[in-house]
Design a protein around this motif. Structure first.
Motif, PDB file in Angstrom:
ATOM      1  N   VAL A 130       0.834  -1.331   0.098  1.00 28.58           N
ATOM      2  CA  VAL A 130       0.042  -0.040  -0.010  1.00 28.58           C
ATOM      3  C   VAL A 130       0.918   1.016   0.199  1.00 28.58           C
ATOM      4  O   VAL A 130       0.632   2.407  -0.642  1.00 28.58           O
ATOM      5  CB  VAL A 130      -0.854  -0.179   1.314  1.00 28.58           C
ATOM      6  CG1 VAL A 130      -0.120  -0.083   2.596  1.00 28.58           C
ATOM      7  CG2 VAL A 130      -1.814   1.260   1.127  1.00 28.58           C
ATOM      8  N   GLU A 131       1.966   1.103   0.661  1.00 26.15           N
ATOM      9  CA  GLU A 131       2.821   2.428   0.561  1.00 26.15           C
ATOM     10  C   GLU A 131       3.503   2.755  -0.597  1.00 26.15           C
ATOM     11  O   GLU A 131       3.559   3.968  -1.056  1.00 26.15           O
ATOM     12  CB  GLU A 131       3.967   2.137   1.860  1.00 26.15           C
ATOM     13  CG  GLU A 131       3.608   2.063   3.211  1.00 26.15           C
ATOM     14  CD  GLU A 131       3.193   0.525   3.448  1.00 26.15           C
ATOM     15  OE1 GLU A 131       2.827   0.266   4.635  1.00 26.15           O
ATOM     16  OE2 GLU A 131       3.253  -0.302   2.801  1.00 26.15           O
ATOM     17  N   THR A 132       3.889   1.345  -1.461  1.00 25.87           N
ATOM     18  CA  THR A 132       4.458   1.840  -2.750  1.00 25.87           C
ATOM     19  C   THR A 132       3.223   2.306  -3.837  1.00 25.87           C
ATOM     20  O   THR A 132       3.585   3.245  -4.466  1.00 25.87           O
ATOM     21  CB  THR A 132       4.706   0.549  -3.393  1.00 25.87           C
ATOM     22  OG1 THR A 132       5.845   0.055  -2.518  1.00 25.87           O
ATOM     23  CG2 THR A 132       5.185   0.399  -4.750  1.00 25.87           C
ATOM     24  N   ALA A 133       1.893   1.927  -3.509  1.00 29.68           N
ATOM     25  CA  ALA A 133       0.982   2.396  -4.363  1.00 29.68           C
ATOM     26  C   ALA A 133       0.607   3.673  -3.961  1.00 29.68           C
ATOM     27  O   ALA A 133       0.366   4.556  -4.959  1.00 29.68           O
ATOM     28  CB  ALA A 133      -0.072   1.626  -4.286  1.00 29.68           C
ATOM     29  N   ARG A 134       0.866   4.122  -3.006  1.00 24.47           N
ATOM     30  CA  ARG A 134       0.311   5.544  -2.646  1.00 24.47           C
ATOM     31  C   ARG A 134       1.424   6.532  -3.188  1.00 24.47           C
ATOM     32  O   ARG A 134       1.329   7.652  -3.487  1.00 24.47           O
ATOM     33  CB  ARG A 134      -0.014   5.528  -1.168  1.00 24.47           C
ATOM     34  CG  ARG A 134      -1.279   5.199  -0.688  1.00 24.47           C
ATOM     35  CD  ARG A 134      -1.737   5.227   0.787  1.00 24.47           C
ATOM     36  NE  ARG A 134      -2.668   4.548   0.880  1.00 24.47           N
ATOM     37  CZ  ARG A 134      -3.351   4.288   2.315  1.00 24.47           C
ATOM     38  NH1 ARG A 134      -2.597   4.790   3.321  1.00 24.47           N
ATOM     39  NH2 ARG A 134      -4.565   3.790   2.657  1.00 24.47           N
ATOM     40  N   TYR A 135       2.716   5.956  -2.920  1.00 29.52           N
ATOM     41  CA  TYR A 135       3.612   6.818  -3.371  1.00 29.52           C
ATOM     42  C   TYR A 135       3.991   7.023  -4.696  1.00 29.52           C
ATOM     43  O   TYR A 135       4.073   8.089  -5.462  1.00 29.52           O
ATOM     44  CB  TYR A 135       5.286   6.266  -2.894  1.00 29.52           C
ATOM     45  CG  TYR A 135       6.328   6.998  -3.601  1.00 29.52           C
ATOM     46  CD1 TYR A 135       6.714   8.416  -3.178  1.00 29.52           C
ATOM     47  CD2 TYR A 135       7.108   6.277  -4.491  1.00 29.52           C
ATOM     48  CE1 TYR A 135       7.681   8.748  -3.756  1.00 29.52           C
ATOM     49  CE2 TYR A 135       8.266   6.789  -5.014  1.00 29.52           C
ATOM     50  CZ  TYR A 135       8.703   7.996  -4.520  1.00 29.52           C
ATOM     51  OH  TYR A 135       9.798   8.765  -5.309  1.00 29.52           O
ATOM     52  N   ALA A 136       3.851   5.870  -5.647  1.00 28.89           N
ATOM     53  CA  ALA A 136       3.623   5.825  -6.903  1.00 28.89           C
ATOM     54  C   ALA A 136       2.394   6.796  -7.539  1.00 28.89           C
ATOM     55  O   ALA A 136       2.505   7.581  -8.532  1.00 28.89           O
ATOM     56  CB  ALA A 136       3.572   4.580  -7.594  1.00 28.89           C
ATOM     57  N   ALA A 137       1.284   6.683  -6.721  1.00 24.60           N
ATOM     58  CA  ALA A 137       0.109   7.516  -7.226  1.00 24.60           C
ATOM     59  C   ALA A 137       0.687   9.017  -7.428  1.00 24.60           C
ATOM     60  O   ALA A 137       0.224   9.999  -8.084  1.00 24.60           O
ATOM     61  CB  ALA A 137      -0.964   7.151  -6.254  1.00 24.60           C
ATOM     62  N   SER A 138       1.362   9.470  -6.222  1.00 31.57           N
ATOM     63  CA  SER A 138       1.916  10.868  -5.994  1.00 31.57           C
ATOM     64  C   SER A 138       2.364  11.223  -7.339  1.00 31.57           C
ATOM     65  O   SER A 138       2.702  12.498  -7.513  1.00 31.57           O
ATOM     66  CB  SER A 138       2.386  11.075  -4.780  1.00 31.57           C
ATOM     67  OG  SER A 138       3.610  10.278  -4.800  1.00 31.57           O
ATOM     68  N   LEU A 139       3.161  10.428  -7.765  1.00 34.54           N
ATOM     69  CA  LEU A 139       4.007  10.855  -8.972  1.00 34.54           C
ATOM     70  C   LEU A 139       3.309  10.827 -10.680  1.00 34.54           C
ATOM     71  O   LEU A 139       3.780  11.285 -11.368  1.00 34.54           O
ATOM     72  CB  LEU A 139       5.154   9.441  -9.412  1.00 34.54           C
ATOM     73  CG  LEU A 139       5.982   9.340  -8.123  1.00 34.54           C
ATOM     74  CD1 LEU A 139       7.136   8.403  -8.148  1.00 34.54           C
ATOM     75  CD2 LEU A 139       6.769  10.814  -7.427  1.00 34.54           C
TER      76      LEU A 139
END
Length: 755
Positions: A130-139
């Motif tokens: 979930v952390e990766t998904a949210r970080y990538a979404a910010s990009l």
């Protein structure tokens, strides 16, 4: 009876459990962490999804750069309108298609480059954590062509138009007599404008979905309070048979209407799971809930009242403007309570709506009545000041014998008794009627009252009841547990009907594979399910009697002669346990079902609607303390007295009623959704900035109820989930008026409005 808990030895007749303060049957599971919610079911190879939200209110996506997101280690896929598999469009709302009512908007997510509100999902990132998904979404970086947008309710409300007629989900306008002329001729009158802001849902569990495809079969763990309608909606959107979808929702951490529809998070989790071939979990952040889950519309309201010198109403005018989105939403039925509360010969009620470029509004606890009673009951209080009359006396002087608009009978109406009991318990006689003179040290003290009102509805429910040769009873129905104690209440009813110990009853619920239930909406679930449980248990008793062996004291008896108790059927000449009867018949169990037809339900509903009005009512008593220097308002005492038919569980009923009052206090004093009038962005999308009441804000809330059964309802019970928010905001405002002499007509009642 009072909310004081009933001990088993105090129960009368054959009833052993209904009315008692029974502990929740799922209490241990919840308090020990065994209860699993939608975001807690493990699956192998589970991926996590995060949403990318639009940052404009209206326009088109001209480009969307996903390159930076795709190269993040652990990203599985990034879905946009350029590569996502298509869902079928949302169906137009129709009462003949219950799946369409679960549609949250007309937007076909990730199948269009159009943006319809600030916060609309424009991409979904799927990753290993979930952390990766949210970080990538910010990009993810969309580029937009912005188009003119209307997002400010205050400046756009002049564009409102009359609501469309004929929606059966709404109680529309009404005209009786000539309210305008009667108002102009009234010896005493008030004519006031009120406003309420937008409110957002803040259930303790943010919306979450875990979606797993196996071919064309979908398993969904979803925080929904409306399994049946959401299941139908998903089947239509993804082009699979309804029977190919299984929704599991055994525990939901609060609903209040915000989990009654298929919001973007649910749809896009299912879409992402289909696109990636992985089990996908999408758990919204708190901010994500504000961006993608609708709340209550703002409103402006006019309430004008005319009366003679003795306080008898001659005219009521109640009009409102609310908003919907260009892509969906329902008008708020603001004047619903005004249809039914006061005897008056001249009535004008009307609603107007304005379309804005915002997220769709939706059901929120007591839609219409919650904000409508704020305006109506504040205006009634102000009329009492104009007349120099006690506000309770004014209400009772105008208490109708029949429904004011339709002329129908009330199935039950005991507001007089509720006010009498409440006034005695609250010490209303000690209230000095003069404004601003009661004090406690430096604090100004005020006392206010208001009427609570919520209509009662009853829907068809399919139930099976299974009796084992071991005496165990299993009730099966796709009901919902969103905090109100569903399984406990139905277990109490079944235990009494079959005369077995409560610990011998198990209720299976929260699974679309079970017999069709009803959404936990409209305060309808408990009464609707109770009707079917009662009917199924009656069938089961007859089926057991038919198995009575030769020589049994039950043989040849009519079911009306028998009593279900002590784990069996009994007559004054003797009886047998269920275990004895089933064992003698060579049966290890016996199962019956009750499956009311939709045609029969509609026929009964139409017949009943022509005969009478069913509703839950109550009297809200509030005491406040106001700091004269700072304008700080503290609610110091509260009593709610309700006429709500039979109470099934004294403990859970008290919890439901207190919860609604807490929500009403929040509505009155602190809650409001702040929207940037330039961009349509919600500016306070968190519990740090959207202020719901906390424990320190709330005094002990005293609850009382009349416990008089309504003879037209199953077990005489009404829904109680929503009534206690109605009238609550007005009770606070009326108490503030008494304490300070100031009438605040625009919620919330903040410091600046009192200084």
């Amino acid at each position: 009876m009072s909310i004081d808990y009933v001990k088993p030895e105090q129960a009368t007749g054959t009833t052993r459990y209904v009315g008692q303060a029974v502990d929740r049957v799922d209490g241990t599971a919840k308090t020990s962490g065994q209860a699993r919610f939608a975001a807690e079911f493990p699956y192998p190879d589970l991926a996590h999804a995060a949403l990318v939200h639009a940052t404009i209110a209206r326009g088109r996506i001209t480009a969307i750069d996903t390159a930076a997101a795709r190269v993040v280690h652990g990203v599985v896929d990034v879905l946009t309108h350029e590569n996502a598999p298509a869902m079928k469009p949302a169906p137009k709302m129709s009462m003949l298609n219950l799946g369409s009512i679960a549609s949250s908007s007309s937007v076909n997510y990730l199948a269009t480059d159009e943006v319809h509100w600030n916060g609309q999902p424009v991409a979904v990132v799927v990753a290993e954590t979930v952390e990766t998904a949210r970080y990538a979404a910010s990009l993810v970086a969309p580029t937009y062509q912005e188009l003119p947008a209307a997002v400010d309710f205050a400046t756009e409300k002049h564009n409102a138009v009359p609501e469309k007629k004929g929606n059966p989900l709404l109680e529309g306008g009404a005209d009786k007599g000539d309210a305008t002329a009667a108002l102009a001729a009234a010896p005493v009158s008030v004519d006031l404008e009120f406003s309420t802001p937008q409110y957002n849902h803040n259930a303790i569990e943010p919306h979450a979905t875990t979606a797993v495809w196996d071919g064309d079969h979908l398993t969904l763990h979803d925080s929904t309070q409306n399994i049946g309608w959401v299941r139908k909606h998903l089947a239509q959107r993804f082009g699979v048979p309804e029977k190919s979808i299984r929704i599991l929702s055994p525990f939901v951490g609060g609903g209040f209407g915000g989990k009654g529809r298929a919001w973007p998070g649910t749809l896009l989790a299912v879409l992402a799971a289909r696109a990636t071939g992985r089990a996908v979990r999408l758990a919204l952040t708190r901010e994500g809930v504000y961006h993608t889950v609708g709340g209550r519309t703002p409103s402006t309201q006019r309430v004008a009242l005319g009366a003679d010198a003795q306080g008898r109403l001659t005219a009521i005018v109640h009009t409102s403007v609310s908003r919907i989105a260009r892509v969906g939403g329902l008008p708020e039925p603001v004047t619903t309570a005004t249809h039914h509360l006061y005897a008056v010969p001249n009535i004008h009620l009307s609603h107007e709506v304005v379309e804005l470029d915002l997220l769709t509004n939706t059901f929120m606890r007591a839609p219409g009545e919650a904000i409508g009673t704020f305006a109506l009951e504040s205006a009634i209080d102000e009329l009492a000041w104009e007349l120099g009359m006690d506000p309770i006396e004014l209400r009772l002087r105008n208490e109708p014998e029949r429904d004011p608009v339709s002329g129908k009978s009330f199935t039950q109406r005991m507001l007089r008794e509720a006010y009498a009991r409440g006034a005695e318990r609250f010490g209303w006689r000690d209230r000095d009627p003069r404004p601003g003179v009661m004090r406690d040290g430096r604090w100004l003290v005020g006392m206010g009252v208001a009427t609570a009102f919520r209509g009662s509805i009853h829907m068809p429910v399919h139930v099976t009841v299974r009796l084992g040769a071991d005496g165990k009873l299993v009730v099966r129905c796709a009901l919902h547990e969103i905090g109100m104690g569903t399984a406990t209440a139905q277990a109490q009813i079944a235990a009494d009907e079959m005369g077995v110990p409560l610990e011998s009853v198990r209720v299976e619920y929260g699974d679309s594979e079970l017999p069709r239930g009803v959404g936990a909406i409209g305060s309808a679930q408990t009464a609707s399910a109770a009707a079917s449980v009662l009917a199924a248990c009656a069938k089961l008793r007859k089926a057991v009697l038919a198995l009575a062996p030769p020589g049994s004291p039950l043989r040849g008896r009519r079911i009306e002669e028998l009593e279900a108790r002590d784990g069996g059927l009994h007559h004054r000449d003797g009886g047998q346990t269920y275990t004895e009867i089933l064992t003698a018949a060579g049966r290890d169990h016996l199962e019956v079902e009750h499956k009311p037809t939709m045609l029969g339900f509609l026929a009964r509903t139409v017949r009943d609607s022509r005969r009478w009005v069913k509703a839950t009512t109550g009297a809200q008593f509030c005491e406040v303390r106001v700091d004269p220097d700072t304008g700080e308002v503290r609610v110091s005492r509260w009593l709610g007295v309700f006429d709500l038919g039979t109470v099934i569980n004294a403990r859970t009923a008290a919890s439901q009623l207190r919860g609604g009052i807490v929500m009403g206090i929040g509505m009155a004093l602190s809650e409001q959704t702040l929207i940037d009038h330039r961009t349509g962005r919600i500016m306070n999308p968190s519990l740090a900035e959207y202020h719901v009441p906390v424990h320190a804000d709330i005094p002990h809330i005293d609850i009382d109820y009349l416990n008089e059964p309504d003879p037209t309802m199953p077990l005489g019970l009404h829904g109680i989930g929503e009534v206690s928010i109605t009238g609550a905001a007005a009770a606070v405002a009326n108490a503030v008026r008494h304490a300070t002499g100031k009438r605040v007509r625009d919620l919330p009642i903040t410091l600046d409005k009192l200084l």
